[in-house]
Design an enzyme around this catalytic site. Sequence first.
Site, PDB file in Angstrom:
ATOM      1  N   TYR A  17       7.023 -24.893 -14.875  1.00 20.30           N
ATOM      2  CA  TYR A  17       6.993 -24.106 -16.109  1.00 20.30           C
ATOM      3  C   TYR A  17       8.403 -23.804 -16.609  1.00 20.30           C
ATOM      4  O   TYR A  17       9.292 -23.455 -15.831  1.00 20.30           O
ATOM      5  CB  TYR A  17       6.263 -22.778 -15.873  1.00 20.30           C
ATOM      6  CG  TYR A  17       4.794 -22.911 -15.572  1.00 20.30           C
ATOM      7  CD1 TYR A  17       3.908 -23.374 -16.546  1.00 20.30           C
ATOM      8  CD2 TYR A  17       4.298 -22.570 -14.327  1.00 20.30           C
ATOM      9  CE1 TYR A  17       2.547 -23.487 -16.270  1.00 20.30           C
ATOM     10  CE2 TYR A  17       2.946 -22.673 -14.036  1.00 20.30           C
ATOM     11  CZ  TYR A  17       2.076 -23.138 -15.022  1.00 20.30           C
ATOM     12  OH  TYR A  17       0.742 -23.250 -14.736  1.00 20.30           O
ATOM     13  N   MET A  75       1.715 -19.943  -9.247  1.00 20.82           N
ATOM     14  CA  MET A  75       0.766 -19.088  -8.547  1.00 20.82           C
ATOM     15  C   MET A  75       0.331 -19.706  -7.229  1.00 20.82           C
ATOM     16  O   MET A  75       0.246 -19.025  -6.197  1.00 20.82           O
ATOM     17  CB  MET A  75      -0.465 -18.820  -9.415  1.00 20.82           C
ATOM     18  CG  MET A  75      -1.496 -17.920  -8.746  1.00 20.82           C
ATOM     19  SD  MET A  75      -2.954 -17.637  -9.760  1.00 20.82           S
ATOM     20  CE  MET A  75      -2.265 -16.584 -11.040  1.00 20.82           C
ATOM     21  N   ARG A  93       8.184  13.519   1.927  1.00 20.73           N
ATOM     22  CA  ARG A  93       6.996  12.822   1.436  1.00 20.73           C
ATOM     23  C   ARG A  93       5.774  13.702   1.697  1.00 20.73           C
ATOM     24  O   ARG A  93       5.150  14.212   0.792  1.00 20.73           O
ATOM     25  CB  ARG A  93       6.837  11.457   2.129  1.00 20.73           C
ATOM     26  CG  ARG A  93       7.928  10.456   1.829  1.00 20.73           C
ATOM     27  CD  ARG A  93       7.597   9.088   2.383  1.00 20.73           C
ATOM     28  NE  ARG A  93       7.306   9.104   3.819  1.00 20.73           N
ATOM     29  CZ  ARG A  93       7.118   8.015   4.541  1.00 20.73           C
ATOM     30  NH1 ARG A  93       7.183   6.807   3.984  1.00 20.73           N
ATOM     31  NH2 ARG A  93       6.864   8.092   5.838  1.00 20.73           N
ATOM     32  N   LYS A 116      -0.469  -0.487  10.847  1.00 21.13           N
ATOM     33  CA  LYS A 116      -0.859  -0.222   9.460  1.00 21.13           C
ATOM     34  C   LYS A 116      -0.518  -1.426   8.595  1.00 21.13           C
ATOM     35  O   LYS A 116       0.170  -2.353   9.031  1.00 21.13           O
ATOM     36  CB  LYS A 116      -0.140   1.028   8.941  1.00 21.13           C
ATOM     37  CG  LYS A 116       1.373   0.929   8.923  1.00 21.13           C
ATOM     38  CD  LYS A 116       2.006   2.222   8.432  1.00 21.13           C
ATOM     39  CE  LYS A 116       3.528   2.088   8.379  1.00 21.13           C
ATOM     40  NZ  LYS A 116       4.167   3.290   7.836  1.00 21.13           N
TER      41      LYS A 116
END
Length: 813
Positions: A709, A758, A581, A482
């Site tokens: 930054y 980023m 759950r 998964k």
Amino acid sequence: MIPYTLEKIGQIIHAEIIGDKKAVIDQVWFDSRHVAGQSQGIFFAIPGVQRDGANFIKEVFEKGVQNFVVTKAIKELPANFLVVDDVTRALQKWATYHRQQYKSMVVGITGTHGKTIVKEWLYQLLYQQLSIVRSPKSYNSQIGVPLSILEMTPDADLSVIELGISKPGEMESISAIVNPDIAVLTMMGNAHSESFKNREEQAQEKIKLFVQAKKIIIPFDDALIRDYVLNHYNHKQIVTFGSDENADVQLASALNNPNMTIKYKGRTYHLQLPFNNEAAIYNALICFTVVTQLHVDLNKVIGLFNHLQPVEMRLAQKEGINNTVLIDDTYNSDLSSILIALNALNNHPYFRKTLILTDVLQDRLKPKELYTKVAHWVNAYPIQKVILIGKEIDQYKDLFKNLFASYRDTESFLDHLNVTDFHEEVILLKGARKYELERISKFFQVKSHDTVLEVDLENLISNVKYLKSKLNPSTEMMAMVKADGYGMGAVGVAQALMNYHIKYFGVAYADEGEELRKHGITQNIMVLNPEQSSYDTIINNQLEPEVYSFRMLNNFTEALIQHKIQVSYPIHLKLNTGMNRLGFKKEQISELIQQLADNPYVKVKSIFSHFATSDIPEQEDFVHQQAALYQEMYDRIAFNLGYNPIRHISNTAAILHYPEYQMDMVRPGIGIYGVSPDEENQKFLKNVVTFKTVISQINELEIGETVSYGRRFTALEPTKIATLPVGYADGVKRILGNGNGHVMINGQEAKTVGTTCMDMMMVDITHINCKEGDEVIIFGENLSVKKLASWCNTIPYEILTSVSKRVKRIYIQ
């Protein structure tokens, strides 16, 4: 290998011969998954912990094999049998006999690390001067060693054989088979196998290789090894290597300097490597030491060190154009490597298969004999298109079935290359570096990336085998793939594991299961979080849903009715035993039993639950509480169903810590990918994934200059920084900036500086010898994902699954 008659093999291994004694054997099989229609092959039905080779004899026979070594013949099978008491020992006896027939030089290599790399690099350095036989892949076990020895031929000048051990008593048997002229111990790591009490015991077992050897090569800098060997083997010729000035072969330069300076017998040699990590330089030093003990032109070899290729580049699987998969083996084209590559092609689940093969270099057979043998191998495999490249192989193109085209050189192939000829198929690119096949590889690849996630499929399989070693023989395995295979690519992972007796694959959503089906995965697939909107996808792709509520049971039943399904459809019941759950609670079991009794459209395939604290030792009582509640609920359901569905509750941590709860099946996830909940088992799991990039640019800062930054880093001294083309959009957590983590460059730590961006991050390389384009490790073998997770105050699962889709996955096998 050299052909033997069945009668001769029978005499060697003292077997009862049933069938045609004159049958000729020229290939050995022990794994049914790799067999491909070889009537002259012989299958050794070797028993294993989890699987017995005898159970696959009929399957192998149907693939075309006529000859078998067994403990019991199958009377109704029209095949030839050699019946022995011990199949593994029979293979070793044959190999021992075969080794005794040849007097060529044999080098045996052992150690905890570096065996395969040293073996392959010796081949790369020496094949131009010598005819060499070497162990296929990492064949270094009780089975692998004899298979390697059987590859020895009369015209070989040198055989290089790996020897590995996993428990006491193993080295004695395999070293007797190899009987090496030169024995090499690469290194002894600090980690020891669970079968050894400590490092000393493991070292003493490995050193048993030296009993048979005439000459011994050891690391001088390892006092344990050095002192033991000098005390017990001083009657033999001992050659040492290391950084100490007393070593026979001394590395006089730094261990991280690719411009190596080596002193040997009063002379100084200068080698240049294309790598600058410590492990590569250490392995190159071992190779140089071995070469000095052989009868070769050392000066010719020295210049080749700069052209060494990384071993992991072999059989790399890459995404190709038009939904193709490229298996890139542009490494060499000797005979033994061709068989390995053909097996990799054959085992890929894509139905359409293409082989691009160049002239076969590095072999001393006459061309007609050579290409007749190669064509015989290729023709035995289900390959739809065969493309040949080279002046020599072109002359024998008529020997190959399914020939698509033949070209005299790479340029001609590229001139005639039509992209529309290749789609939805797996392409094996196999050949010698002389033919510049990297040009073809580049053409077929979707695009090239500086930042990649490299997935080592052999280590993945090794981890599965380790986890299976903890199971009872009857316990099955569901491999969890998964979250796109924990970030590594569910398709690539499932394709690697589908031939390793995985009963189920587990996915979270139906579209993940659908993608596996599209790529040839035929195993059962369980969907853990089936959405109502995905029921059509589940049914159309024969996926099996988890059912955890009455609403879902009713809705899925309605979908089955609409699809007019004529047989009871498999479902998996989830029980809530304390995770809270999803799942049916204890007080709902009576109603569930009633609804199942009234529902002919579904069949309960399994009943399962999920441990909440199997990785937390302090919560052991809750684990037992969950297990007891699960068994109580299961017993009630199974009794009323009238049959026993599969039981499963254990994840990786439970497999390792609670063997009493293996039940019928287990569901490992993170353990398959190389992460253990505890340090003891972590020693035996191998690193599967490496997140790597390169240095884009190097900048030198003066005092007072700032970075990124917010100007959160200010240079307090002259500083050199490297900018890397990877950022938080690729999965590098922003918290790792500003010195909160580091990366590895050429084996050294480079601390982060400034704010992670980023698409970029910056690191301090002031004290590291590196250049633009050098490789950078974000996490991998020497910088674990566990450590990275600890810096981010999270868990390895999140780090792995956060690696962006835009980072290309490359599969190494």
